[in-house]
Design a protein around this motif. Structure first.
Motif, PDB file in Angstrom:
ATOM      1  N   ASP A  83       0.841  -1.265   0.075  1.00 20.12           N
ATOM      2  CA  ASP A  83      -0.032   0.148   0.287  1.00 20.12           C
ATOM      3  C   ASP A  83       1.104   1.017   0.045  1.00 20.12           C
ATOM      4  N   SER A 106      -2.606   6.358  -7.299  1.00 21.40           N
ATOM      5  CA  SER A 106      -4.062   6.034  -6.488  1.00 21.40           C
ATOM      6  C   SER A 106      -5.203   6.428  -7.540  1.00 21.40           C
ATOM      7  N   TRP A 120     -12.857  -3.677  -3.186  1.00 23.70           N
ATOM      8  CA  TRP A 120     -12.364  -3.345  -1.760  1.00 23.70           C
ATOM      9  C   TRP A 120     -12.346  -4.647  -0.878  1.00 23.70           C
ATOM     10  N   SER A 238      -6.619   4.406   4.366  1.00 27.81           N
ATOM     11  CA  SER A 238      -6.548   4.498   3.069  1.00 27.81           C
ATOM     12  C   SER A 238      -5.360   5.513   2.671  1.00 27.81           C
TER      13      SER A 238
END
Length: 306
Positions: A83, A106, A120, A238
């Motif tokens: 991430d 992103s 997700w 996030s």
């Protein structure tokens, strides 16, 4: 630590472009197939903070790397996912180690999410257990994709060059996610936090709403929580605030309406719940770098790269 050293320790699309000789690079996608180039950039002892979504597909050999203070070993036919805001350090690789690294912004992830909000469900699995075993067949499929990408990179650039690369990379990501269909592909049990669940509900609510409210308070009310709690939780999960996610989804609606609808600029502004055409124009200018009229004109000419 000097400012230059601090920037070097942050791995983003821009400083990868400036530092590493990549096989392909644009503002949203980077493909690196020469690990030697990466070794020159990454220091074995210093930690690096990733500000991009990254996939490391191991094709031979092995690498041990510390991810957020946890040691992870990657073998052939395995994919490491990282991430944004992931901190990596202390890596050791075998002499025969080889891999392909895909870094995406992103913007790309958000575009895929916009098309399929159920992504997700996979994202939470991966973020908790970042090493995916794709098997020999999965690795072969990836190699086919990579050959296609390399072939496409050699083509002369054209109007939709970036869009073509987006589509190929998106297809590759969907196939990687498909490998998560069975529980055997995840190495350990996955525990999804309450924050992950809230973020998933927020994204699902945001993605299925049209026209979209632009107030964090609106979505917080729908989720029966305070705006402050929603913002802090979304940021923690996030790396982006709830308001940033709202704007990303709204601007996708703006681009779609300006590109494919026959509505006038004022009608688009009204439909998307903007108070007046002046505010709409400023909003579009801020996020797209041009006025709604200019964006529509470029769409009509086929030159837009948005």
């Amino acid at each position: 630590m000097t400012k230059g050293e601090e920037m070097k320790n942050k791995v983003s699309i821009n400083n990868i472009k400036e530092t590493i000789q990549a096989d392909y690079v644009d503002g949203d996608i980077i493909i690196i197939n020469n690990i030697q180039n990466l070794q020159k950039y990454w220091s074995v002892n210093n930690s690096q903070t990733l500000n991009v979504f990254s996939f490391v597909i191991c094709t031979q050999g092995k690498i041990q790397i510390k991810i957020m203070s946890k040691k992870i070993m990657i073998h052939p036919c395995e994919v490491l996912y990282c991430d944004p805001n992931t901190v990596i350090s202390d890596y050791m690789m075998s002499p025969d180690f080889d891999a392909t690294i895909l870094c995406i912004s992103s913007h790309i992830v958000q575009s895929i999410l916009y098309a399929n909000r159920h992504i997700w469900s996979y994202y939470f699995k991966i973020s908790q257990n970042p090493v995916l075993n794709i098997g020999e067949e999965g690795l072969s499929l990836f190699k086919y994709y990579y050959q296609l990408l390399v072939h496409r990179m050699k083509f002369p650039q054209h109007t939709y060059d970036k869009e073509t690369m987006y589509s190929l990379v998106s297809a590759l990501l969907y196939d990687l996610l498909a490998e998560l269909g069975g529980p055997e592909t995840i190495k350990n049990d996955v525990r999804i936090s309450q924050g992950d669940i809230l973020f998933k509900k927020f994204i699902e609510l945001l993605s299925k709403s049209e026209p979209k409210e632009r107030s964090v308070a609106y979505y917080a009310e729908q989720l029966c929580i305070t705006p402050k709690y929603l913002s802090s939780t979304v940021k923690k999960v996030s790396g982006k605030t709830a308001f940033e996610w709202i704007n990303k989804f709204v601007i996708e609606d703006v681009k779609r309406q300006l590109s494919f609808s026959s509505k006038s600029i004022k009608e688009v502004a009204d439909y998307l719940l903007f108070p007046n055409i002046s505010f709409f124009g400023k909003y579009v200018k801020t996020h797209l770098g041009m006025s709604p009229t200019e964006f529509r004109r470029q769409i009509e000419k086929g030159y837009t790269k948005q």
